[in-house]
Design a protein around this motif. Sequence first.
Motif, PDB file in Angstrom:
ATOM      1  N   ARG A  38      13.679  22.715 -36.553  1.00  0.00           N
ATOM      2  CA  ARG A  38      13.500  22.646 -35.093  1.00  0.00           C
ATOM      3  C   ARG A  38      12.018  22.538 -34.747  1.00  0.00           C
ATOM      4  O   ARG A  38      11.633  21.772 -33.868  1.00  0.00           O
ATOM      5  CB  ARG A  38      14.102  23.874 -34.418  1.00  0.00           C
ATOM      6  CG  ARG A  38      15.591  23.803 -34.268  1.00  0.00           C
ATOM      7  CD  ARG A  38      16.118  24.878 -33.316  1.00  0.00           C
ATOM      8  NE  ARG A  38      17.551  24.717 -33.188  1.00  0.00           N
ATOM      9  CZ  ARG A  38      18.441  25.598 -33.630  1.00  0.00           C
ATOM     10  NH1 ARG A  38      18.043  26.724 -34.185  1.00  0.00           N
ATOM     11  NH2 ARG A  38      19.720  25.364 -33.487  1.00  0.00           N
TER      12      ARG A  38
ATOM     13  N   ALA B  96       5.541  11.526 -30.885  1.00  0.00           N
ATOM     14  CA  ALA B  96       6.100  10.269 -30.382  1.00  0.00           C
ATOM     15  C   ALA B  96       5.760  10.089 -28.905  1.00  0.00           C
ATOM     16  O   ALA B  96       5.425   8.981 -28.460  1.00  0.00           O
ATOM     17  CB  ALA B  96       7.615  10.230 -30.599  1.00  0.00           C
ATOM     18  N   ALA B  97       5.816  11.168 -28.145  1.00  0.00           N
ATOM     19  CA  ALA B  97       5.484  11.096 -26.717  1.00  0.00           C
ATOM     20  C   ALA B  97       4.014  10.753 -26.524  1.00  0.00           C
ATOM     21  O   ALA B  97       3.661   9.964 -25.635  1.00  0.00           O
ATOM     22  CB  ALA B  97       5.825  12.420 -26.031  1.00  0.00           C
ATOM     23  N   THR B  98       3.155  11.313 -27.358  1.00  0.00           N
ATOM     24  CA  THR B  98       1.722  11.002 -27.287  1.00  0.00           C
ATOM     25  C   THR B  98       1.475   9.524 -27.556  1.00  0.00           C
ATOM     26  O   THR B  98       0.689   8.869 -26.861  1.00  0.00           O
ATOM     27  CB  THR B  98       0.935  11.866 -28.301  1.00  0.00           C
ATOM     28  OG1 THR B  98       1.153  13.239 -27.979  1.00  0.00           O
ATOM     29  CG2 THR B  98      -0.544  11.561 -28.276  1.00  0.00           C
TER      30      THR B  98
ATOM     31  N   LEU C 277      10.894  19.075 -35.590  1.00  0.00           N
ATOM     32  CA  LEU C 277      11.407  18.121 -34.610  1.00  0.00           C
ATOM     33  C   LEU C 277      10.592  18.180 -33.324  1.00  0.00           C
ATOM     34  O   LEU C 277      10.225  17.140 -32.763  1.00  0.00           O
ATOM     35  CB  LEU C 277      12.883  18.383 -34.320  1.00  0.00           C
ATOM     36  CG  LEU C 277      13.533  17.485 -33.268  1.00  0.00           C
ATOM     37  CD1 LEU C 277      13.455  16.013 -33.675  1.00  0.00           C
ATOM     38  CD2 LEU C 277      14.975  17.906 -33.028  1.00  0.00           C
ATOM     39  N   THR C 278      10.270  19.375 -32.848  1.00  0.00           N
ATOM     40  CA  THR C 278       9.458  19.513 -31.640  1.00  0.00           C
ATOM     41  C   THR C 278       8.112  18.838 -31.822  1.00  0.00           C
ATOM     42  O   THR C 278       7.653  18.091 -30.949  1.00  0.00           O
ATOM     43  CB  THR C 278       9.275  21.005 -31.290  1.00  0.00           C
ATOM     44  OG1 THR C 278      10.559  21.569 -31.026  1.00  0.00           O
ATOM     45  CG2 THR C 278       8.365  21.181 -30.091  1.00  0.00           C
ATOM     46  N   ARG C 279       7.499  19.056 -32.965  1.00  0.00           N
ATOM     47  CA  ARG C 279       6.196  18.433 -33.234  1.00  0.00           C
ATOM     48  C   ARG C 279       6.317  16.914 -33.308  1.00  0.00           C
ATOM     49  O   ARG C 279       5.448  16.189 -32.818  1.00  0.00           O
ATOM     50  CB  ARG C 279       5.603  18.978 -34.528  1.00  0.00           C
ATOM     51  CG  ARG C 279       5.163  20.414 -34.391  1.00  0.00           C
ATOM     52  CD  ARG C 279       4.658  20.984 -35.689  1.00  0.00           C
ATOM     53  NE  ARG C 279       4.300  22.381 -35.521  1.00  0.00           N
ATOM     54  CZ  ARG C 279       4.250  23.257 -36.508  1.00  0.00           C
ATOM     55  NH1 ARG C 279       4.505  22.875 -37.740  1.00  0.00           N
ATOM     56  NH2 ARG C 279       3.925  24.511 -36.265  1.00  0.00           N
ATOM     57  N   ALA C 280       7.393  16.434 -33.923  1.00  0.00           N
ATOM     58  CA  ALA C 280       7.593  14.991 -34.033  1.00  0.00           C
ATOM     59  C   ALA C 280       7.817  14.376 -32.650  1.00  0.00           C
ATOM     60  O   ALA C 280       7.287  13.296 -32.341  1.00  0.00           O
ATOM     61  CB  ALA C 280       8.787  14.697 -34.947  1.00  0.00           C
ATOM     62  N   GLU C 281       8.588  15.046 -31.801  1.00  0.00           N
ATOM     63  CA  GLU C 281       8.817  14.550 -30.444  1.00  0.00           C
ATOM     64  C   GLU C 281       7.516  14.529 -29.647  1.00  0.00           C
ATOM     65  O   GLU C 281       7.263  13.573 -28.894  1.00  0.00           O
ATOM     66  CB  GLU C 281       9.876  15.410 -29.736  1.00  0.00           C
ATOM     67  CG  GLU C 281      11.268  15.202 -30.277  1.00  0.00           C
ATOM     68  CD  GLU C 281      12.284  16.198 -29.739  1.00  0.00           C
ATOM     69  OE1 GLU C 281      13.483  15.867 -29.754  1.00  0.00           O
ATOM     70  OE2 GLU C 281      11.885  17.312 -29.311  1.00  0.00           O
ATOM     71  N   GLU C 282       6.707  15.559 -29.805  1.00  0.00           N
ATOM     72  CA  GLU C 282       5.423  15.590 -29.113  1.00  0.00           C
ATOM     73  C   GLU C 282       4.530  14.442 -29.574  1.00  0.00           C
ATOM     74  O   GLU C 282       3.862  13.791 -28.772  1.00  0.00           O
ATOM     75  CB  GLU C 282       4.714  16.931 -29.367  1.00  0.00           C
ATOM     76  CG  GLU C 282       5.368  18.096 -28.655  1.00  0.00           C
ATOM     77  CD  GLU C 282       4.860  19.451 -29.134  1.00  0.00           C
ATOM     78  OE1 GLU C 282       4.070  19.502 -30.109  1.00  0.00           O
ATOM     79  OE2 GLU C 282       5.265  20.467 -28.539  1.00  0.00           O
TER      80      GLU C 282
END
Length: 134
Positions: free
Chosen positions: A111, A121-123, A114-119
């Motif tokens: 988890r 990707a958003a960046t 995943l949070t770091r990966a989403e951050e």
Amino acid sequence: MSSEQMQIGEVAARTELSLRTIRHYEDAGLVTPSARSQGGFRLYTEADVARLMVIRRMKPFGFTLDEMRALLHATDRLDSGTELPPEEREDLLERIRGFEQAAQQRVEDLRTQLTRAEEFAATLAERLTGTPVS
């Protein structure tokens, strides 16, 4: 061939594992076909498919083949229908508890990843569009 038995191709489709992976798990002693057809084809049962699903679910957590074997041994003993001495039963349950705790910790780690990966990707998306992504 009995309707309860299936060949490796059907098992592969149902478990989303490759034929090669199923054979690898067989070579490693994690699963054994329940029977062979007259032509020598491996035949599997629903119990074999369930066993492969346990293995498949353990793989993303990084469990080793030895750890998979240990968990399967514990569940096999508990499910054997044999009356186990209370101390052996408790030992097996304790082993399973250890795997459950390890799996829970790995879920938390995933988890976080995943949070770091989403951050990240958003960046990247924000950089490309020039607008903040929420």
